[in-house]
Design an enzyme around this catalytic site. Structure first.
Site, PDB file in Angstrom:
ATOM      1  N   HIS A   1     -35.052  42.031 -18.882  1.00 50.26           N
ATOM      2  CA  HIS A   1     -35.418  42.303 -17.943  1.00 50.26           C
ATOM      3  C   HIS A   1     -36.850  41.158 -17.773  1.00 50.26           C
ATOM      4  CE1 HIS A   1     -35.348  46.821 -19.872  1.00 50.26           C
ATOM      5  NE2 HIS A   1     -36.005  45.796 -20.646  1.00 50.26           N
ATOM      6  N   HIS A   2     -36.080  40.163 -18.151  1.00 42.07           N
ATOM      7  CA  HIS A   2     -36.433  38.718 -17.205  1.00 42.07           C
ATOM      8  C   HIS A   2     -35.805  37.942 -15.919  1.00 42.07           C
ATOM      9  CE1 HIS A   2     -38.335  38.001 -21.287  1.00 42.07           C
ATOM     10  NE2 HIS A   2     -38.761  39.414 -20.387  1.00 42.07           N
ATOM     11  N   CYS A   3     -35.284  39.340 -14.850  1.00 45.62           N
ATOM     12  CA  CYS A   3     -34.745  38.483 -14.023  1.00 45.62           C
ATOM     13  C   CYS A   3     -35.000  37.897 -12.946  1.00 45.62           C
ATOM     14  CB  CYS A   3     -33.917  40.131 -13.475  1.00 45.62           C
ATOM     15  SG  CYS A   3     -35.077  41.281 -12.295  1.00 45.62           S
TER      16      CYS A   3
ATOM     17  N   HIS B   1     -32.381  37.090 -19.175  1.00 41.37           N
ATOM     18  CA  HIS B   1     -32.391  36.556 -21.001  1.00 41.37           C
ATOM     19  C   HIS B   1     -31.684  38.210 -21.702  1.00 41.37           C
ATOM     20  CE1 HIS B   1     -36.079  34.458 -20.283  1.00 41.37           C
ATOM     21  NE2 HIS B   1     -35.398  33.266 -20.561  1.00 41.37           N
TER      22      HIS B   1
END
Length: 531
Positions: A463-465, A290
């Site tokens: 930080h949503h990998c 994101h």
């Protein structure tokens, strides 16, 4: 002689910590947890507001992305945790699970057993929710989940401003519906962070069958005769796994270690002089994340937590926390937000908001000298796909991380719509008595081209990998629906890299769910005692 264990878990992040706690419930199973990072003893890991220090460097490997070719070659700081507990030890503690349709989509893609009805029991199993005990929530689990203790008056004004635009208030975005603005539930217990390590590892360190090693960097996986038999450490020592090697190093770390082990795209590995153990082009592909945008407003008074950056106010904040568990130290700083629509035809909310009760909270974000607030937005279901590759066979070198942000024109359009909506919310009457002026993007940003240029300067990762070791029933998938690696026996991957598609929210709660579900699968496959 190589030391032997039944299970070797590589990575003590959210999913890895869950596995360590659950698999060691069977006293006959010898479990080793290897975490390349360090201890979480520093107080910043435990104080709710401490995460702001983490994203600026403490507890992070300090990696960056490659230049983003669809964003004027912008390079992003890409925080990856360097501590036991992983992302759950350094994040803003926001507890969201995604939309129920996210998981039903996985099932429709062939991932039987991963529908919302299938995964909901594992979300509930993990929870010790201080507020809810119903169909959607549980009590008594290891993970503390609580309501914010330190909201400000401006949060209620934000809710009222959203209502002016037809966006309703939602008291539980993890319940029946995701739509609306909210106070987020937080992974906290007694106004302290409840990371996965604090919930699943720390209470069980006394178990004789659980070994936890910190600062333990794995050089490569050992594969013999088509089976993962153990790991080789940086110092050359070897550790043997009698049952399984479980890779839980996250959407960046897991594909990185696989490639260092000769497992991945053969042409890429050969170009770096790495002996190819198995050609699997999908390892490190399908990276999704994101992209986070932010609108910053300067306030007309001390309505946010910015003033506490000054030394005398910082001392007051410490006293507020010590004696009342309130004030800025008790705040995750982004505990207000919600979900809404950029595309009115979307099947569920495709935007997420985070209201930051200050400015300059995260690395690269502008601060307001007189104080302000930050309203973030991100498009939740990006179509762009990136990759994780090696720049060298040297394990000391950072990987080549390419989220490939805004590669798809649809992502660019929805992202700009989200930013415009944050501006509209901040411009509504209920917030006027608090806001002096919008500073970013500001009045000079008018056309879509202006917005794009602004985004190329002012944006960051959420930080949503996820997605780089995709689960699936098809031949190209990296792991099967029980998270077993296809083509190598005794190897399983358990972390957010297995997500076929990125969920529509923050990802930490899902990583914990994945760990819980995988633990039951591993126990069943190895005929272990399930407690």
């Amino acid at each position: 002689m190589a030391k032997g264990y039944d299970f070797i878990i590589i990575g003590g992040g959210s999913a890895g910590s869950v596995l360590a706690g659950r698999l060691s419930e069977d006293p006959s199973a010898q479990v080793l947890l290897l975490e390349a990072g360090g201890s979480d003893r520093h107080p910043f890991y435990h104080l709710p507001a401490g995460f702001a220090k983490m994203t600026k460097g403490i507890g992070s490997w300090g990696w960056d992305t490659v230049p983003q070719r669809h964003m004027q070659n912008k390079i992003f700081r890409y925080t990856q945790a360097k501590v036991i507990g992983g992302g759950s030890a350094i994040n803003a503690q926001i507890y969201t699970r995604g939309n129920s349709q996210d998981y039903d989509d996985w099932r429709q893609m062939g991932c039987e057993g991963w529908s919302y009805d299938d995964v909901l029991p594992y979300f509930r199993k993990a929870e010790d929710n201080e507020t809810h005990d119903n169909k959607y929530h549980g009590k008594g689990g290891p993970l503390g989940v609580s309501e914010p203790r330190a909201p400000l008056r401006i949060c209620e004004a934000y809710f009222e401003a959203a209502a002016e635009l037809g966006i309703p208030r939602n008291l539980d975005v993890n319940g029946e519906k995701q739509d609306g603005v909210c106070y987020y539930q937080l992974t906290q217990r007694n106004v302290r962070r409840s990371s996965a390590a604090m919930a699943y590892v720390a209470p069980n360190r006394h178990r004789k069958n659980l070994t936890v090693r910190l600062g333990a960097q794995v050089r490569r996986l050992i594969v013999e005769g088509g089976r993962a038999t153990g790991v080789e450490m940086i110092d050359g020592s070897r550790l043997i796994a009698n049952n399984e090697v479980i890779l839980a190093s996250g959407a960046i770390g897991s594909p990185r270690l696989l490639q260092l082990s000769g497992i991945g795209p053969a042409d890429h590995l050969a170009s770096l002089g790495i002996k190819v153990v198995q050609d699997q082009p999908q390892i490190g592909a399908n990276l999704q994340d994101h992209l986070d945008l932010y609108c910053i407003a300067e306030l007309s008074g001390p309505y946010s937590y910015d003033r506490y950056a000054k030394p005398h106010w910082a001392a007051i904040a410490a006293l507020q926390y010590i004696f009342g568990r309130k004030g800025p130290v008790a705040s995750s700083l982004f505990e207000t937000g919600g979900f809404w629509y950029a595309d009115k035809a979307a099947r569920s909310p495709d935007l997420q908001f985070h209201l930051g009760l200050g400015t300059g909270i995260e690395h690269g974000v502008v601060s307001m000298p007189q104080g302000g607030i930050t309203l973030n937005s991100c498009h939740l279901r990006p179509r762009s796909r990136g990759s994780v590759r090696l720049q060298s066979a040297d394990p000391a070198k950072a990987p080549l991380i390419d989220p490939n942000y805004l590669q798809d024109p649809f992502d660019r359009e929805m992202t700009i719509r989200g930013l415009k909506l944050t501006q509209e919310i901040l411009a509504q009457a209920p917030l006027k008595k608090y806001i002096l002026a919008e500073r970013l993007p500001g009045s000079d940003v008018r056309t879509d081209e202006d917005y794009f240029n602004f985004i190329c300067q002012h944006s960051k990762t959420s930080h949503h990998c996820a997605g780089t070791c995709r689960m699936g029933a098809d031949d190209e998938a990296v792991v099967d629906i029980r998270l077993r690696f296809k083509g190598i026996e005794g190897l399983r991957i358990v972390d957010n890299s297995i997500m076929p598609t990125l969920i529509s929210s923050n990802t930490n709660a899902a990583a914990i769910m994945i760990g819980e579900k995988a633990a039951d699968m591993i126990k069943a496959d190895n005929r272990m005692t399930i407690q």
